[in-house]
Design a protein around this motif. Structure first.
Motif, mmCIF file in Angstrom:
data_model
loop_
_atom_site.group_PDB
_atom_site.id
_atom_site.type_symbol
_atom_site.label_atom_id
_atom_site.label_comp_id
_atom_site.label_asym_id
_atom_site.label_seq_id
_atom_site.Cartn_x
_atom_site.Cartn_y
_atom_site.Cartn_z
ATOM 1 N N THR A 53 9.770 0.755 -9.871
ATOM 2 C CA THR A 53 8.866 1.827 -9.485
ATOM 3 C C THR A 53 7.561 1.196 -9.013
ATOM 4 O O THR A 53 7.309 0.009 -9.248
ATOM 5 N N TRP A 54 6.727 1.991 -8.374
ATOM 6 C CA TRP A 54 5.417 1.518 -7.926
ATOM 7 C C TRP A 54 4.358 1.976 -8.908
ATOM 8 O O TRP A 54 4.388 3.103 -9.378
ATOM 9 N N THR A 55 3.427 1.093 -9.218
ATOM 10 C CA THR A 55 2.317 1.414 -10.111
ATOM 11 C C THR A 55 1.005 1.058 -9.428
ATOM 12 O O THR A 55 0.947 0.147 -8.607
ATOM 13 N N ARG A 56 -0.045 1.763 -9.795
ATOM 14 C CA ARG A 56 -1.386 1.463 -9.285
ATOM 15 C C ARG A 56 -2.142 0.540 -10.244
ATOM 16 O O ARG A 56 -3.309 0.270 -10.039
ATOM 17 N N ASP A 57 -1.453 0.070 -11.275
ATOM 18 C CA ASP A 57 -2.040 -0.804 -12.290
ATOM 19 C C ASP A 57 -1.310 -2.148 -12.269
ATOM 20 O O ASP A 57 -0.158 -2.243 -12.683
ATOM 21 N N ASN A 94 0.851 -1.183 0.000
ATOM 22 C CA ASN A 94 0.000 0.000 0.000
ATOM 23 C C ASN A 94 0.886 1.232 0.000
ATOM 24 O O ASN A 94 1.865 1.292 0.750
ATOM 25 N N ALA A 95 0.548 2.209 -0.845
ATOM 26 C CA ALA A 95 1.280 3.470 -0.880
ATOM 27 C C ALA A 95 1.156 4.112 0.502
ATOM 28 O O ALA A 95 0.064 4.173 1.072
ATOM 29 N N LEU A 96 2.258 4.552 1.042
ATOM 30 C CA LEU A 96 2.290 5.046 2.411
ATOM 31 C C LEU A 96 1.395 6.263 2.614
ATOM 32 O O LEU A 96 0.656 6.328 3.588
ATOM 33 N N LEU A 97 1.440 7.234 1.726
ATOM 34 C CA LEU A 97 0.674 8.465 1.927
ATOM 35 C C LEU A 97 -0.788 8.340 1.528
ATOM 36 O O LEU A 97 -1.674 8.806 2.236
ATOM 37 N N GLU A 98 -1.074 7.706 0.385
ATOM 38 C CA GLU A 98 -2.449 7.636 -0.106
ATOM 39 C C GLU A 98 -3.194 6.394 0.362
ATOM 40 O O GLU A 98 -4.412 6.379 0.375
ATOM 41 N N GLY A 99 -2.474 5.329 0.642
ATOM 42 C CA GLY A 99 -3.109 4.081 1.037
ATOM 43 C C GLY A 99 -3.521 3.197 -0.124
ATOM 44 O O GLY A 99 -4.018 2.095 0.081
ATOM 45 N N ASP A 100 -3.328 3.672 -1.357
ATOM 46 C CA ASP A 100 -3.708 2.894 -2.539
ATOM 47 C C ASP A 100 -2.896 1.606 -2.634
ATOM 48 O O ASP A 100 -1.728 1.571 -2.247
ATOM 49 N N ALA A 101 -3.503 0.580 -3.209
ATOM 50 C CA ALA A 101 -2.763 -0.638 -3.526
ATOM 51 C C ALA A 101 -1.796 -0.314 -4.655
ATOM 52 O O ALA A 101 -2.158 0.360 -5.622
ATOM 53 N N VAL A 102 -0.558 -0.775 -4.515
ATOM 54 C CA VAL A 102 0.470 -0.557 -5.533
ATOM 55 C C VAL A 102 1.198 -1.863 -5.799
ATOM 56 O O VAL A 102 1.210 -2.766 -4.957
#
Length: 100
Positions: free
Chosen positions: A28-32, A13-21
């Motif tokens: 790099t991190w992607t949300r896709d 999970n992205a630390l600031l937004e909480g989105d799954a990555v």
């Protein structure tokens, strides 16, 4: 008898937004999830997980998730990971707004 290794992706999970990555081959991190690196070698998967876990300033809760090759990149094989690809479910925001 040892279990056969199944393909994986590194997710967190992205630390600031909480989105799954998901971790890409370019580190790099992607949300896709379709852009994630599909890991087919157990030792390499373990190494990539350790590398991800060392990036605690960017993500939280990194783990290996089962995946399979798809026409457009990795696809989840478990309902939990499929659910995480769609974003939060409490109301339309983030990825859900973009898909509307």
């Amino acid at each position: 008898m040892a279990r056969t290794f199944t393909p994986k992706v590194v997710t967190a999970n992205a630390l600031l937004e909480g989105d799954a990555v998901w971790l890409t081959e370019a580190n790099t991190w992607t949300r896709d999830i379709r852009k994630a690196e599909l890991l087919t070698d157990e030792a390499h998967a373990d190494l990539r997980l350790l590398e991800a876990q060392a990036r605690a300033g960017e993500i939280a809760g990194a783990y290996l998730a089962d995946a399979k090759p798809g026409d457009n990149g990795p696809e989840p094989t478990h309902f939990r990971e499929d659910f995480r690809t769609r974003g939060p479910s409490n109301y339309a925001h983030g990825k859900q707004v973009e898909l509307s």
